[in-house]
Design a protein around this motif. Sequence first.
Motif, PDB file in Angstrom:
ATOM      1  N   SER A   1      35.517  40.180  53.046  1.00  0.00           N
ATOM      2  CA  SER A   1      36.053  40.620  51.749  1.00  0.00           C
ATOM      3  C   SER A   1      37.029  39.605  51.156  1.00  0.00           C
ATOM      4  CB  SER A   1      36.729  41.987  51.899  1.00  0.00           C
ATOM      5  OG  SER A   1      37.841  41.872  52.760  1.00  0.00           O
ATOM      6  N   SER A   2      36.957  38.347  51.606  1.00  0.00           N
ATOM      7  CA  SER A   2      37.844  37.304  51.078  1.00  0.00           C
ATOM      8  C   SER A   2      37.129  35.963  51.155  1.00  0.00           C
ATOM      9  CB  SER A   2      39.147  37.248  51.875  1.00  0.00           C
ATOM     10  OG  SER A   2      38.916  36.695  53.149  1.00  0.00           O
ATOM     11  N   ASP A   3      37.815  34.906  50.782  1.00  0.00           N
ATOM     12  CA  ASP A   3      37.232  33.574  50.859  1.00  0.00           C
ATOM     13  C   ASP A   3      37.416  32.928  52.227  1.00  0.00           C
ATOM     14  OD1 ASP A   3      36.175  33.498  48.306  1.00  0.00           O
ATOM     15  OD2 ASP A   3      38.053  32.835  47.420  1.00  0.00           O
ATOM     16  N   LEU A   4      37.847  33.681  53.233  1.00  0.00           N
ATOM     17  CA  LEU A   4      37.984  33.151  54.587  1.00  0.00           C
ATOM     18  C   LEU A   4      36.629  33.145  55.274  1.00  0.00           C
ATOM     19  CD1 LEU A   4      41.207  35.058  55.679  1.00  0.00           C
ATOM     20  CD2 LEU A   4      41.034  32.723  54.838  1.00  0.00           C
TER      21      LEU A   4
ATOM     22  N   ASN B   1      37.339  35.361  60.934  1.00  0.00           N
ATOM     23  CA  ASN B   1      38.361  36.370  61.186  1.00  0.00           C
ATOM     24  C   ASN B   1      39.411  35.883  62.175  1.00  0.00           C
ATOM     25  OD1 ASN B   1      37.568  38.428  59.527  1.00  0.00           O
ATOM     26  ND2 ASN B   1      36.232  39.373  61.046  1.00  0.00           N
TER      27      ASN B   1
ATOM     28  N   LEU C   1      48.262  37.675  48.181  1.00  0.00           N
ATOM     29  CA  LEU C   1      46.982  37.720  48.873  1.00  0.00           C
ATOM     30  C   LEU C   1      45.854  37.727  47.845  1.00  0.00           C
ATOM     31  CD1 LEU C   1      47.769  40.354  51.634  1.00  0.00           C
ATOM     32  CD2 LEU C   1      47.570  37.882  51.893  1.00  0.00           C
ATOM     33  N   PRO C   2      44.734  37.113  48.188  1.00  0.00           N
ATOM     34  CA  PRO C   2      43.610  37.137  47.239  1.00  0.00           C
ATOM     35  C   PRO C   2      43.075  38.554  47.077  1.00  0.00           C
ATOM     36  CG  PRO C   2      42.947  36.153  49.324  1.00  0.00           C
ATOM     37  CD  PRO C   2      44.419  36.399  49.407  1.00  0.00           C
ATOM     38  N   GLU C   3      42.566  38.818  45.893  1.00  0.00           N
ATOM     39  CA  GLU C   3      41.944  40.114  45.659  1.00  0.00           C
ATOM     40  C   GLU C   3      40.662  40.212  46.478  1.00  0.00           C
ATOM     41  OE1 GLU C   3      42.992  42.710  43.797  1.00  0.00           O
ATOM     42  OE2 GLU C   3      44.855  41.593  43.544  1.00  0.00           O
ATOM     43  N   PRO C   4      40.376  41.393  47.034  1.00  0.00           N
ATOM     44  CA  PRO C   4      39.096  41.560  47.732  1.00  0.00           C
ATOM     45  C   PRO C   4      37.938  41.302  46.767  1.00  0.00           C
ATOM     46  CG  PRO C   4      40.546  43.387  48.230  1.00  0.00           C
ATOM     47  CD  PRO C   4      41.198  42.595  47.130  1.00  0.00           C
ATOM     48  N   VAL C   5      36.896  40.689  47.283  1.00  0.00           N
ATOM     49  CA  VAL C   5      35.727  40.403  46.470  1.00  0.00           C
ATOM     50  C   VAL C   5      34.504  41.050  47.096  1.00  0.00           C
ATOM     51  CG1 VAL C   5      36.601  38.225  45.559  1.00  0.00           C
ATOM     52  CG2 VAL C   5      35.348  38.227  47.685  1.00  0.00           C
TER      53      VAL C   5
ATOM     54  N   ARG D   1      30.948  40.768  48.307  1.00  0.00           N
ATOM     55  CA  ARG D   1      30.102  39.674  48.769  1.00  0.00           C
ATOM     56  C   ARG D   1      28.706  40.199  49.053  1.00  0.00           C
ATOM     57  NH1 ARG D   1      32.249  34.567  48.979  1.00  0.00           N
ATOM     58  NH2 ARG D   1      34.407  34.591  49.584  1.00  0.00           N
TER      59      ARG D   1
END
Length: 119
Positions: free
Chosen positions: A3-6, A9, A23-27, A29
């Motif tokens: 749910s991120s650009d990482l 984990n 923190l980045p907004e969840p995206v 995918r």
Amino acid sequence: MHSSDLLDNRVESLLVTGLGPPLPEPVDRRYGAIVGQGESNRRVEACAEIPAMFYFKGTPCSNQPFVRGTITDEEGRFTIAGLPVGRYYITWQVDENRWSVLDGRVLVEAGRQTHVTLR
């Protein structure tokens, strides 16, 4: 990682000073899949963390926070679909009492199938 650009984990350390960055907004995918070939009628699993070397019941991935698996067909083919983007360890059942782990991690990308051969 799903749910991120990482891409992973596994975070080994993190240092935040002050309020830290936002923190980045969840995206949302798209998911990917791992497809491959191995021995017929064997369990295959993908897990996000290092599989256990020693375990007394279950599988090397069974105590993981994220694991998906399937059983190979009569010709040894398998598909593990619906995997979030990221890197996975692949384990497979060698026989009733033994499992093996694929060297390295497999990258799953959005909307793609990653091919592996289990030996």
